[in-house]
Write an enzyme that holds these catalytic residues in place. Structure first.
Site, PDB file in Angstrom:
ATOM      1  N   SER A 162       0.829  -1.221   0.000  1.00 23.28           N
ATOM      2  CA  SER A 162       0.000   0.000   0.000  1.00 23.28           C
ATOM      3  C   SER A 162       0.857   1.263   0.000  1.00 23.28           C
ATOM      4  O   SER A 162       0.399   2.326  -0.439  1.00 23.28           O
ATOM      5  CB  SER A 162      -0.942   0.010   1.204  1.00 23.28           C
ATOM      6  OG  SER A 162      -0.212  -0.137   2.414  1.00 23.28           O
ATOM      7  N   ASP A 406      -3.103   6.744  11.820  1.00 24.00           N
ATOM      8  CA  ASP A 406      -2.354   5.933  10.857  1.00 24.00           C
ATOM      9  C   ASP A 406      -1.003   6.608  10.653  1.00 24.00           C
ATOM     10  O   ASP A 406      -0.901   7.640   9.987  1.00 24.00           O
ATOM     11  CB  ASP A 406      -3.122   5.861   9.531  1.00 24.00           C
ATOM     12  CG  ASP A 406      -2.359   5.117   8.433  1.00 24.00           C
ATOM     13  OD1 ASP A 406      -1.201   4.711   8.674  1.00 24.00           O
ATOM     14  OD2 ASP A 406      -2.917   4.968   7.330  1.00 24.00           O
ATOM     15  N   HIS A 409       0.968   5.255   6.534  1.00 24.03           N
ATOM     16  CA  HIS A 409       0.700   5.833   5.212  1.00 24.03           C
ATOM     17  C   HIS A 409       0.826   7.354   5.247  1.00 24.03           C
ATOM     18  O   HIS A 409       0.872   7.953   6.315  1.00 24.03           O
ATOM     19  CB  HIS A 409      -0.687   5.403   4.728  1.00 24.03           C
ATOM     20  CG  HIS A 409      -0.835   3.913   4.635  1.00 24.03           C
ATOM     21  ND1 HIS A 409      -1.412   3.163   5.634  1.00 24.03           N
ATOM     22  CD2 HIS A 409      -0.439   3.041   3.678  1.00 24.03           C
ATOM     23  CE1 HIS A 409      -1.384   1.884   5.291  1.00 24.03           C
ATOM     24  NE2 HIS A 409      -0.795   1.781   4.120  1.00 24.03           N
TER      25      HIS A 409
END
Length: 427
Positions: A162, A406, A409
């Site tokens: 990702s 998070d 990311h």
């Protein structure tokens, strides 16, 4: 006076080529002697490769540059970017209020909601105005037109997890703004996604392969890391989709870092999943990367395909790493770490060493995009609580809880744009 009867000796005239050759030989011996006197420690006088400085780039610009610098109180002695000469990881983030991203998460329709921080409620904007400045060289800004010209008639494929999708979406967004609406398209897939720049006959693609090698959890994702098993010697089933590509960009890191020993399997799952062996993460990672390297060496023609590898993207889950002992993860961080060469627990040097050793032994040249050190400073650039979980945007109540941040990311636009700035400079 010559006595009578004695003949005058004839004057010998040497041919012109012999005279010229003799002079050249004498000059060469003189230069050679002078060079040895000047550079007694030099192994060869023919090693002339140096870093071309910005203000000595060409003789035609000497006079012009002298005028520019005559009235300056400083000179920038960084040389133009050369991937072989410049250590891009050695530098600093400089705040530039006039720096404007080439896109926003409103103007680029291809950003996952997971990375769309402004849409998800992020109000501070300083994180968008930090510019990476290497100490030794000048990093050129990202030029969308140049990028598309370099990709004309070609396929560019990002392969990985990702975070590689983070970089792929950044690259697509950086170039798509200069392409007319009817001359671009996006086809999303669960595993393989393709952006087309029709006018340039170019594609910018992403292929989901979080371990690069195969596992029981790469397509049908298993949420519990304890149940994941990695086939460290198998890659061909996935890699057959990577052939015929002009530029390949790989990454793999974060999926290996579960904190558990890795369950590694050799051979097929046909006989069940009980034949695995538990290995320390760097050991399993080395087996997996060697399988990838063997595939590259045995399959890729370096005359037709360029191969890149993006180093690990650091996680910022321990605020004590940057001296914020009362903080929780990267929650509410709005400025980069200023400490030079900061290195936190979210980047594993053993894993980075594995990449370096595997790449060094490969026959096919691999260009390493070193993003780790520059990203280590950017505790402010993560999606944090301006993200989603389970496909849903965090509520205001959930955003108030720092444990929901998070810190793996990155917001787009943001830090991955600088990764691509480096990548384009290397292209």
């Amino acid at each position: 006076m010559i006595p009578s009867g004695t003949m005058k000796p004839p004057r010998v005239k040497l041919p012109l080529p012999i005279i010229i050759t003799t002079i050249c030989v004498l000059l060469f011996i003189a230069v050679l002697y002078a060079e040895r006197l000047s550079f007694p420690n030099s192994s060869s006088i023919f090693k002339f490769k140096t870093c071309t400085r910005k203000h000595t780039k060409s003789k035609s610009n000497d006079k012009k540059n002298e005028e520019v610098f005559a009235n300056a109180s400083w000179t920038d002695d960084r040389f133009d970017f050369d991937p072989e000469e410049c250590n891009v990881a050695n530098g600093k983030w400089v705040f530039n209020s006039s720096l404007k991203p080439l896109y926003s998460d409103s103007s680029c329709p291809y950003i996952d909601r997971q990375f769309s921080c402004v849409k998800n409620g992020r109000n501070d904007s300083d994180y968008l105005h930090w510019e990476w400045q290497p100490e030794d060289c000048t990093l050129p800004p990202f030029n969308p037109e140049l990028a598309l010209k370099k990709l004309q008639g070609k396929r560019l494929l990002f392969v990985g997890d990702s975070l590689q999708r983070n970089q792929w979406e950044s690259f697509v967004c950086l170039v798509q703004g200069v392409i007319p609406e009817k001359k671009k398209s996006m086809k999303r897939g669960r595993v393989h996604s393709v952006f087309k720049a029709k006018e340039y006959n170019a594609t910018i693609e992403f292929y989901w392969a979080p371990f690069l090698v195969e596992s029981n959890s790469d397509i049908h994702i298993i949420g519990d890391p304890k149940k994941r098993i990695i086939k460290v010697d198998e890659i061909t089933e996935r890699a057959k989709n990577w052939t015929g590509v002009d530029i390949l960009v790989f990454n793999t890191y974060v999926w290996w870092m579960s904190g558990l020993r890795v369950k590694a399997l050799w051979g097929s799952f046909a006989n069940g999943e009980e034949g695995y062996e538990e290995l320390d993460t760097p050991v399993a990672y080395k087996f997996g990367l060697r399988t990838w390297a063997n595939w590259v060496d045995s399959t890729i023609d370096p005359n037709k395909t360029r191969v890149f590898f993006t180093t690990m993207s650091p996680a910022h889950t321990k605020s004590a790493d940057w001296g914020h002992k009362d903080g929780i993860k990267c929650f509410n961080e709005t400025k980069p770490v200023k400490k030079k060469n900061h290195w936190g627990s979210g980047s594993n040097k053993d894993m980075m060493s594995v990449v370096a050793k595997v790449v060094k032994r490969m026959k096919v040249p691999v260009n390493v995009i070193n993003i780790t050190q520059i990203s280590e400073y950017r505790i402010d650039g993560h999606s944090s609580v301006y993200s989603e979980t389970g496909g849903k945007i965090l509520t205001e109540e959930e955003r108030a809880n720092p444990r929901n941040a998070d810190c793996i990311h990155w917001c787009l636009p943001g830090v991955p744009d600088t990764w691509n700035q480096i990548f384009l400079a290397m292209l």
